[in-house]
Design a protein around this motif. Structure first.
Motif, PDB file in Angstrom:
ATOM      1  N   TRP A 120       0.840  -1.215   0.000  1.00  0.00           N
ATOM      2  CA  TRP A 120       0.000   0.000   0.000  1.00  0.00           C
ATOM      3  C   TRP A 120       0.866   1.253   0.000  1.00  0.00           C
ATOM      4  O   TRP A 120       0.582   2.219  -0.727  1.00  0.00           O
ATOM      5  N   PHE A 121       1.929   1.265   0.790  1.00  0.00           N
ATOM      6  CA  PHE A 121       2.810   2.422   0.886  1.00  0.00           C
ATOM      7  C   PHE A 121       3.446   2.729  -0.466  1.00  0.00           C
ATOM      8  O   PHE A 121       3.444   3.871  -0.934  1.00  0.00           O
ATOM      9  N   LYS A 122       3.978   1.709  -1.111  1.00  0.00           N
ATOM     10  CA  LYS A 122       4.599   1.917  -2.417  1.00  0.00           C
ATOM     11  C   LYS A 122       3.582   2.411  -3.441  1.00  0.00           C
ATOM     12  O   LYS A 122       3.853   3.349  -4.214  1.00  0.00           O
ATOM     13  N   SER A 123       2.412   1.795  -3.450  1.00  0.00           N
ATOM     14  CA  SER A 123       1.389   2.196  -4.421  1.00  0.00           C
ATOM     15  C   SER A 123       0.949   3.635  -4.212  1.00  0.00           C
ATOM     16  O   SER A 123       0.740   4.380  -5.178  1.00  0.00           O
ATOM     17  N   THR A 124       0.819   4.039  -2.958  1.00  0.00           N
ATOM     18  CA  THR A 124       0.378   5.398  -2.658  1.00  0.00           C
ATOM     19  C   THR A 124       1.414   6.416  -3.107  1.00  0.00           C
ATOM     20  O   THR A 124       1.080   7.440  -3.725  1.00  0.00           O
ATOM     21  N   LEU A 125       2.684   6.159  -2.816  1.00  0.00           N
ATOM     22  CA  LEU A 125       3.736   7.079  -3.251  1.00  0.00           C
ATOM     23  C   LEU A 125       3.793   7.174  -4.770  1.00  0.00           C
ATOM     24  O   LEU A 125       3.916   8.266  -5.340  1.00  0.00           O
TER      25      LEU A 125
ATOM     26  N   GLN B  50      15.106   2.647  -2.144  1.00  0.00           N
ATOM     27  CA  GLN B  50      15.516   2.334  -3.515  1.00  0.00           C
ATOM     28  C   GLN B  50      14.319   2.376  -4.455  1.00  0.00           C
ATOM     29  O   GLN B  50      14.443   2.778  -5.621  1.00  0.00           O
ATOM     30  N   PHE B  51      13.150   1.971  -3.962  1.00  0.00           N
ATOM     31  CA  PHE B  51      11.917   2.086  -4.743  1.00  0.00           C
ATOM     32  C   PHE B  51      11.659   3.545  -5.116  1.00  0.00           C
ATOM     33  O   PHE B  51      11.298   3.851  -6.255  1.00  0.00           O
ATOM     34  N   VAL B  52      11.857   4.449  -4.161  1.00  0.00           N
ATOM     35  CA  VAL B  52      11.691   5.877  -4.435  1.00  0.00           C
ATOM     36  C   VAL B  52      12.648   6.317  -5.540  1.00  0.00           C
ATOM     37  O   VAL B  52      12.270   7.056  -6.460  1.00  0.00           O
ATOM     38  N   ALA B  53      13.900   5.842  -5.470  1.00  0.00           N
ATOM     39  CA  ALA B  53      14.883   6.200  -6.494  1.00  0.00           C
ATOM     40  C   ALA B  53      14.525   5.593  -7.848  1.00  0.00           C
ATOM     41  O   ALA B  53      14.554   6.281  -8.880  1.00  0.00           O
ATOM     42  N   ASP B  54      14.167   4.320  -7.870  1.00  0.00           N
ATOM     43  CA  ASP B  54      13.885   3.634  -9.131  1.00  0.00           C
ATOM     44  C   ASP B  54      12.650   4.193  -9.830  1.00  0.00           C
ATOM     45  O   ASP B  54      12.588   4.230 -11.067  1.00  0.00           O
ATOM     46  N   GLU B  55      11.661   4.603  -9.045  1.00  0.00           N
ATOM     47  CA  GLU B  55      10.416   5.122  -9.614  1.00  0.00           C
ATOM     48  C   GLU B  55      10.457   6.630  -9.844  1.00  0.00           C
ATOM     49  O   GLU B  55       9.446   7.226 -10.232  1.00  0.00           O
TER      50      GLU B  55
END
Length: 692
Positions: A438-443, A496-501
């Motif tokens: 949920w956190f990743k999807s929301t960001l 890293q998800f923040v960086a990759d996306e």
């Protein structure tokens, strides 16, 4: 749909109601309740609002009968656009029952966006002594700055709530454009145990409390009545009551709303973690009753399903955990799962074009602490503090370490090895599987300029570089494994998800550590050239003992390590008998701190600085109390840490004496570029050591 759901929950005894501003009712309803003589009822915990959206708000109060009656108490709520209540937009009767400890929650919808509202409750002829004031959120297309305050850690016994009064006084003096839109409370709203301070004593708990044999902190809340008693005690404080009456709050919890350093339904007062599913259910119910949050009916972010839900009663037994965990460390013992499922509080809020606020729960779904307490005690003499960083990385990664080939034993010094008890365990998690997705999807889905993470625990490490002080014997130590530095594999995954996306403008607002500090965040803080993806601002406690005082209390005066925390600066011409040298240890390193203590010469201390020591930090004040303010605009964010004097003496309505303000400014950046590294703040007032 909202009103039907709330009515259904009310009939189940949850004290929940709803009213629409499109159906304001008759003004005679308010007048009709005031026929009896005043003095029969009162509202000792005041009133509050929470979780504003562009068209709704949750309102709250608690009423008591002064004659000791426990029968249901009828209340009338009024909501208006003016403080004289000539323009009433919503009005309804609600019922405060013993089943919810005479608390009521009223969900008001169909309100106007970005609008100031006033509200009050009446029981008979008695009206809430405070006037409620709240504000709805701007719409997602509104192009305006957002102002918020954020706070954490308010031990009632630890001190007075001067920081709330100071924030109130400043807001009252501010222009409308500069007043706070809401307050983000990051947890430790109450402390579940007695003994966390001696400024204002709480003598006992209704049940008598629990007393762990190895813990010297007093007794702790066991039953629902215990937790309710603590909320009622804390909410009698005039400064906290006034703050909740003036601003809508958005709350998450940390550990003390249930149990110190907890995970899932487990308490950790001793080296042997104890499953206490009944306590977890009681703590969840009390939080739900006293914190006005919109959960089951939360709208959430566009396209992302809401995961939060209201309290759902469950019958559980205290049972040892099974040891059978899923791939994210969630123990599958039935009572554990049922206790955790009684309440879900992670949720997100949209505030105009520029703010997506994502609020997480870092306790209910996390796996066990990476290094077992008994083993950590053998290593460092503490259950969760000053743990070798290399050991944490191995233990946290579990079976995924070294490409899936973790060692069976881990060297500890030149002649000792310890068993890797996690070599078959999944990697550690703070959020758990569902919340992390949920956190990743929301960001990723949000198009708001800034992504603000309401994060009850710091992402930034506070390391102690003992290997720099003594290369032959020392190790790099993590200050505590209870925060994100104890769960580095998931921290790295998320950042890293923040960086990759290419997600831009990520800001973590956090607390817990009882210190003001700030800095940049990266997937790998230890890289030679960290890739900064955002910044984090940590707020000190409202009243909970500063980390400097806490470490000082644990360090004996004759300890050879005491100079890393404090030294007597008077022989060197400074006035401080106890210098805040812990700041030096975190900012410049242990060799620099020891040099400062031995010579009193900050030039020599700076020359001994470890250039890799906590390179992410832009500021650190370990002897801080206070709050913080944030102003978020399209092109930049401003953060101000307000540091007050220790709150151990009642200052009344004046508020606290402000020792210093540390002001930060960070420009926005595009997602395909690294975040700019956070610079040191500008100051007003006395600077902390060693910056002074």
């Amino acid at each position: 749909m909202h009103r039907r759901q709330f009515l259904q929950r009310f009939l189940q005894g949850a004290g929940c109601f709803a009213v629409s501003a499109a159906m304001p009712g008759s003004p005679r309803l308010w007048a009709a309740t005031g026929k009896h003589a005043a003095g029969r009822f009162h509202f000792p915990q005041g009133l509050a609002s929470g979780d504003p959206t562009p068209d709704s708000i949750m309102l709250w109060t608690r009423v008591e009968s002064l004659t000791g009656e426990t029968e249901p108490i009828p209340l009338v709520l009024q909501v208006a656009t003016d403080d004289t209540f000539r323009r009433v937009v919503a009005e309804r009767t609600v019922l405060a029952t013993l089943g919810s400890d005479h608390t009521v929650r009223v969900f008001v919808d169909q309100l106007q966006s970005d609008t100031r509202y006033y509200y009050r409750f009446r029981a008979g002829a008695d009206v809430t002594d405070l006037l409620g004031r709240t504000r709805t959120a701007p719409t997602a297309t509104a192009d305006r700055p957002v102002n918020l305050g954020f706070a954490s850690c308010q031990s009632y016994e630890g001190g007075y709530y001067h920081a709330w009064r100071t924030l109130l006084n400043e807001d009252l003096a501010a222009t409308e454009a500069d007043q706070l839109d809401f307050v983000l409370h990051l947890g430790d709203f109450i402390y579940e145990a007695l003994g966390y301070g001696e400024t204002r004593k709480i003598e006992s708990l209704p049940s008598g409390g629990g007393t762990p044999p190895e813990w010297a902190g007093g007794v702790y809340a066991v039953t629902l009545e215990d937790y309710r008693f603590l909320y009622k005690t804390y909410l009698r404080d005039p400064d906290l009551r006034a703050a909740r009456a003036r601003w809508p709050f958005i709350n998450t919890w940390d550990d003390h709303e249930f149990s110190d350093d907890c995970w899932q339904s487990v308490s950790t007062y001793t080296n042997q973690p104890l499953a206490e599913q009944r306590r977890k259910v009681a703590a969840n119910q009390a939080w739900f009753e006293f914190i006005p949050a919109v959960l089951s009916d939360h709208s959430g972010s566009a396209g992302i399903s809401n995961q939060a839900h209201d309290f759902k009663p469950a019958s559980v037994q205290n049972a040892p955990l099974s040891g059978r965990v899923d791939d994210h460390g969630l123990d599958q013992e039935t009572n554990n799962l049922k206790a955790l499922a009684t309440l879900s509080i992670y949720r997100s809020f949209r505030y105009g074009q520029h703010v997506e606020l994502v609020v997480t729960d870092t306790r209910s779904h996390r796996s066990a602490h990476p290094v077992p307490a008994e083993l950590n005690q053998q290593i460092s003499g503490s259950a969760r503090y000053v743990t070798p960083w290399e050991i944490i990385k191995i233990f946290d990664a579990g079976r995924t370490f070294n490409g899936g080939n973790p060692p069976a034993e881990i060297p500890l010094g030149p002649d000792k090895r310890i068993p890797n008890v996690n070599r078959h365990a999944p990697a550690g998690t703070m959020l758990g599987a569902a919340q992390k997705a949920w956190f990743k999807s929301t960001l990723k889905a949000s198009d708001a300029t800034w992504k603000i993470w309401g994060n009850s625990l710091p992402l930034q490490p506070l390391r102690l570089d003992f290997h720099h002080l003594d290369p032959a014997k020392g190790a790099e130590l993590a200050f505590t494994t209870d925060c994100w530095d104890g769960y580095p594999s998931e921290r790295a995954e998320l950042l890293q998800f923040v960086a990759d996306e290419n997600i831009p403008n990520l800001i973590s607002l956090t607390g817990d550590h009882h210190a003001h500090f700030a800095g940049s965040i990266a997937p790998d803080f230890d890289a030679d050239a960290p890739h900064w993806v955002g910044a984090e601002f940590a707020v000190a406690g409202i009243s909970s003992q500063s980390v400097f005082e806490g470490v000082l209390g644990y360090t004996k005066p004759d300890s050879p390590l005491r100079p890393l925390t404090t030294f007597d600066a008077r022989p060197f011409g400074r006035p401080e008998a106890q210098t805040d040298n812990l700041n030096t240890s975190f900012l410049w390193g242990t060799a620099a701190a020891m040099t400062a203590a031995q010579t009193g010469d900050l030039g020599k201390a700076l020359s001994a600085r470890n250039p890799r020591q906590n390179r992410h930090l832009a500021y650190c004040d370990t002897h801080a109390y206070g709050v913080a303010r944030v102003r978020i605009a399209a092109d930049r964010i401003h953060v101000e840490h307000i540091g007050i004097e220790p709150p151990h003496r009642d200052r009344g309505e004046k508020g606290a004496l402000i020792q210093r303000r540390a002001r930060f400014e960070l420009p926005a950046w595009p997602g395909d570029q690294p975040a700019p590294k956070l610079s040191a703040p500008s100051f007003e007032g006395e600077l902390p050591f060693p910056l002074a």
